[in-house]
Design a protein around this motif. Structure first.
Motif, mmCIF file in Angstrom:
data_model
loop_
_atom_site.group_PDB
_atom_site.id
_atom_site.type_symbol
_atom_site.label_atom_id
_atom_site.label_comp_id
_atom_site.label_asym_id
_atom_site.label_seq_id
_atom_site.Cartn_x
_atom_site.Cartn_y
_atom_site.Cartn_z
ATOM 1 N N PHE A 241 -12.984 28.999 116.239
ATOM 2 C CA PHE A 241 -14.020 27.987 116.034
ATOM 3 C C PHE A 241 -13.538 26.595 116.451
ATOM 4 O O PHE A 241 -14.121 25.588 116.046
ATOM 5 C CB PHE A 241 -14.451 27.962 114.563
ATOM 6 N N LYS A 242 -12.503 26.545 117.284
ATOM 7 C CA LYS A 242 -11.924 25.246 117.637
ATOM 8 C C LYS A 242 -12.870 24.386 118.472
ATOM 9 O O LYS A 242 -12.736 23.162 118.502
ATOM 10 C CB LYS A 242 -10.603 25.442 118.373
ATOM 11 N N ASP A 243 -13.829 25.002 119.164
ATOM 12 C CA ASP A 243 -14.785 24.248 119.963
ATOM 13 C C ASP A 243 -16.133 24.097 119.268
ATOM 14 O O ASP A 243 -17.126 23.720 119.906
ATOM 15 C CB ASP A 243 -14.984 24.934 121.322
ATOM 16 N N ALA A 244 -16.180 24.375 117.984
ATOM 17 C CA ALA A 244 -17.442 24.303 117.245
ATOM 18 C C ALA A 244 -17.881 22.852 117.064
ATOM 19 O O ALA A 244 -17.081 21.917 117.193
ATOM 20 C CB ALA A 244 -17.286 24.973 115.883
ATOM 21 N N SER A 245 -19.144 22.680 116.756
ATOM 22 C CA SER A 245 -19.710 21.335 116.617
ATOM 23 C C SER A 245 -19.200 20.608 115.381
ATOM 24 O O SER A 245 -19.226 19.379 115.329
ATOM 25 C CB SER A 245 -21.232 21.429 116.572
ATOM 26 N N VAL A 246 -18.751 21.364 114.374
ATOM 27 C CA VAL A 246 -18.198 20.777 113.155
ATOM 28 C C VAL A 246 -16.706 21.073 113.116
ATOM 29 O O VAL A 246 -16.292 22.227 113.321
ATOM 30 C CB VAL A 246 -18.882 21.359 111.897
ATOM 31 N N PRO A 247 -15.841 20.075 112.871
ATOM 32 C CA PRO A 247 -14.396 20.339 112.821
ATOM 33 C C PRO A 247 -14.044 21.342 111.724
ATOM 34 O O PRO A 247 -14.567 21.258 110.606
ATOM 35 C CB PRO A 247 -13.797 18.962 112.514
ATOM 36 N N VAL A 248 -13.172 22.283 112.053
ATOM 37 C CA VAL A 248 -12.663 23.244 111.077
ATOM 38 C C VAL A 248 -11.183 22.962 110.868
ATOM 39 O O VAL A 248 -10.380 23.088 111.802
ATOM 40 C CB VAL A 248 -12.877 24.701 111.532
ATOM 41 N N VAL A 249 -10.826 22.558 109.675
ATOM 42 C CA VAL A 249 -9.451 22.214 109.325
ATOM 43 C C VAL A 249 -8.785 23.435 108.708
ATOM 44 O O VAL A 249 -9.320 24.028 107.765
ATOM 45 C CB VAL A 249 -9.414 21.033 108.334
ATOM 46 N N TYR A 250 -7.635 23.808 109.246
ATOM 47 C CA TYR A 250 -6.898 24.968 108.725
ATOM 48 C C TYR A 250 -5.764 24.495 107.825
ATOM 49 O O TYR A 250 -4.972 23.626 108.191
ATOM 50 C CB TYR A 250 -6.330 25.800 109.871
ATOM 51 N N VAL A 251 -5.695 25.080 106.615
ATOM 52 C CA VAL A 251 -4.628 24.777 105.662
ATOM 53 C C VAL A 251 -4.004 26.097 105.221
ATOM 54 O O VAL A 251 -4.721 27.019 104.821
ATOM 55 C CB VAL A 251 -5.170 24.023 104.426
ATOM 56 N N HIS A 252 -2.682 26.183 105.290
ATOM 57 C CA HIS A 252 -1.987 27.367 104.780
ATOM 58 C C HIS A 252 -1.362 27.028 103.445
ATOM 59 O O HIS A 252 -0.510 26.139 103.355
ATOM 60 C CB HIS A 252 -0.910 27.831 105.767
ATOM 61 N N GLU A 253 -1.820 27.718 102.396
ATOM 62 C CA GLU A 253 -1.264 27.552 101.046
ATOM 63 C C GLU A 253 -0.655 28.882 100.613
ATOM 64 O O GLU A 253 -1.343 29.776 100.140
ATOM 65 C CB GLU A 253 -2.365 27.119 100.069
ATOM 66 N N PRO A 254 0.677 29.054 100.822
ATOM 67 C CA PRO A 254 1.302 30.349 100.527
ATOM 68 C C PRO A 254 1.473 30.643 99.047
ATOM 69 O O PRO A 254 1.735 31.792 98.679
ATOM 70 C CB PRO A 254 2.660 30.241 101.230
ATOM 71 N N ARG A 255 1.330 29.634 98.190
ATOM 72 C CA ARG A 255 1.393 29.890 96.745
ATOM 73 C C ARG A 255 0.143 30.637 96.334
ATOM 74 O O ARG A 255 -0.958 30.111 96.385
ATOM 75 C CB ARG A 255 1.515 28.583 95.968
ATOM 76 N N SER A 256 0.326 31.878 95.899
ATOM 77 C CA SER A 256 -0.825 32.733 95.617
ATOM 78 C C SER A 256 -1.594 32.229 94.404
ATOM 79 O O SER A 256 -1.015 31.931 93.367
ATOM 80 C CB SER A 256 -0.361 34.172 95.361
ATOM 81 N N GLY A 257 -2.907 32.156 94.545
ATOM 82 C CA GLY A 257 -3.736 31.813 93.402
ATOM 83 C C GLY A 257 -4.937 30.978 93.782
ATOM 84 O O GLY A 257 -4.863 30.105 94.657
ATOM 85 N N VAL B 84 -29.009 19.077 107.978
ATOM 86 C CA VAL B 84 -27.947 18.402 107.228
ATOM 87 C C VAL B 84 -27.823 16.939 107.666
ATOM 88 O O VAL B 84 -27.229 16.125 106.965
ATOM 89 C CB VAL B 84 -26.605 19.152 107.397
ATOM 90 N N GLY B 85 -28.367 16.623 108.819
ATOM 91 C CA GLY B 85 -28.392 15.241 109.265
ATOM 92 C C GLY B 85 -27.038 14.632 109.566
ATOM 93 O O GLY B 85 -26.820 13.440 109.369
ATOM 94 N N GLY B 86 -26.108 15.432 110.058
ATOM 95 C CA GLY B 86 -24.790 14.910 110.414
ATOM 96 C C GLY B 86 -23.896 14.580 109.243
ATOM 97 O O GLY B 86 -22.837 13.957 109.431
ATOM 98 N N ARG B 87 -24.248 15.000 108.054
ATOM 99 C CA ARG B 87 -23.450 14.655 106.873
ATOM 100 C C ARG B 87 -22.247 15.576 106.670
ATOM 101 O O ARG B 87 -21.355 15.259 105.895
ATOM 102 C CB ARG B 87 -24.331 14.666 105.619
ATOM 103 N N LEU B 88 -22.230 16.716 107.345
ATOM 104 C CA LEU B 88 -21.110 17.652 107.201
ATOM 105 C C LEU B 88 -19.928 17.146 108.022
ATOM 106 O O LEU B 88 -19.942 17.212 109.252
ATOM 107 C CB LEU B 88 -21.532 19.054 107.646
ATOM 108 N N SER B 89 -18.911 16.630 107.341
ATOM 109 C CA SER B 89 -17.781 16.011 108.041
ATOM 110 C C SER B 89 -16.762 17.023 108.527
ATOM 111 O O SER B 89 -16.200 16.868 109.614
ATOM 112 C CB SER B 89 -17.097 14.985 107.139
ATOM 113 N N GLU B 90 -16.489 18.073 107.739
ATOM 114 C CA GLU B 90 -15.534 19.094 108.140
ATOM 115 C C GLU B 90 -15.654 20.307 107.239
ATOM 116 O O GLU B 90 -16.206 20.237 106.145
ATOM 117 C CB GLU B 90 -14.091 18.575 108.102
ATOM 118 N N ILE B 91 -15.144 21.399 107.757
ATOM 119 C CA ILE B 91 -15.002 22.641 106.986
ATOM 120 C C ILE B 91 -13.510 22.876 106.825
ATOM 121 O O ILE B 91 -12.769 22.878 107.812
ATOM 122 C CB ILE B 91 -15.660 23.824 107.724
#
Length: 312
Positions: free
Chosen positions: A55-71, A30-37
């Motif tokens: 996955f907090k220590d993974a090489s690629v940042p993992v951003v957590y988002v909580h969206e409680p509105r179902s869908g 991927v050549g470092g192009r993956l900025s975040e998950i």
């Protein structure tokens, strides 16, 4: 070169989410192009947070988002709001990406100039009844051309790469009125096509899609087939093309009668072929019964109810 973010909407599939994230961490070339998950937890309560924390220590940042509105549309819009990446890839929480999945999508987008690029899917249904497994694995899979190139029609949003500026306009490009029935990607791609957008195919961008037990059954697959059958009639109605609506309804009626008659003895004899023939019959029925309000519901509250029943 443009950076890419991968969006992973999830709903109470901790094992599937962990497998999807692990496959993303193992991406090659991927050549470092993956900025975040970006993981979007679409449960009422933040039930997937612990998986992401793993996955907090993974090489690629993992951003957590909580969206409680179902869908599904709300979840995807929430994920887009959490990243500024100009390229957006979508992986579902029941999909496992092959090692060169993202690299293949990026290469195909660069070579074709497409606004959206899709890849093939290998369906897996390990918990399905033995006689129905071949049908279900084909149903949950996706095939396309053997080589990269432009294609004349879109597929579903899962396993895709989109150019944000052209394919995902505005802050909320996915229409939330499709939150529970699905079809938000169909509406998005129809609007893109009307603007002159282009679709591409990446033959090497393989993912495995593992159908969970509460979906790996004939009833669920046929309800999805009915919804797929509704699409051409609904699209014609959206264009106010009444002649096309009438044409698709006539086609659907013919399919329903023809394939329904073939299905009757197969169902009576409980033959494995019954699934494939019933699929064709109910797709015909969908073309006839396409009217607003008749869409089956697969996401949001409906999926939460299925999960609750499965856990009971």
């Amino acid at each position: 070169m443009d950076r890419v973010a991968v969006l992973v909407p999830t709903l109470r599939r901790p094992e599937g989410l962990a497998a999807a994230l692990a496959s993303l961490m193992a991406q090659e070339q991927v050549g470092g192009r993956l900025s975040e998950i970006v993981v979007v937890d679409n449960d009422r309560r933040p039930s997937s947070r612990s998986v992401v924390d793993g996955f907090k220590d993974a090489s690629v940042p993992v951003v957590y988002v909580h969206e409680p509105r179902s869908g599904v549309a709300s979840a995807r819009n929430a994920g887009l709001a959490a990243t500024q990446a100009p390229l957006i890839a979508f992986l579902d929480d029941d999909e496992i990406a092959s090692p060169r999945w993202l690299a293949s999508l990026l290469e195909s987008q660069a070579s074709t100039g497409a606004d959206v690029v899709f890849g093939p899917i290998q369906g897996r249904a390990p918990g399905a009844p033995e006689d129905l497994r071949p049908y279900l694995e084909t149903f949950f899979g996706r095939e396309g051309p053997s080589a990269d190139g432009l294609i004349d029609h879109p597929y579903g949003c899962g396993n895709s790469l989109m150019v944000r500026a052209t394919a995902l306009p505005g802050d909320t490009p996915f229409e939330v009125r499709w939150d529970h029935s699905g079809g938000e990607d169909d509406a998005l791609f129809a609007a893109l096509e009307a603007r002159g957008g282009r679709f591409g195919w990446s033959a090497g961008a393989w993912v495995d899609e593992v159908a969970p037990a509460h979906r790996a059954n004939l009833g669920y697959a046929l309800s999805r087939a009915f919804a797929y059958g509704q699409s051409p009639s609904q699209a014609a109605w959206g264009r106010k093309d009444l002649l096309a609506v009438a044409k698709w309804m006539a086609v659907g009626a013919a399919q329903l009668v023809a394939w329904g008659l073939v299905a009757l003895p197969l169902v009576a004899l409980h033959r494995p072929e019954r699934a494939r023939i019933l699929d064709r019959a109910v797709r015909g029925l969908g073309k006839v019964l396409w009217m607003p309000g008749l869409e089956p519901r697969f996401y949001g509250t409906a999926e939460l109810q299925r999960l609750d029943r499965a856990a009971a």
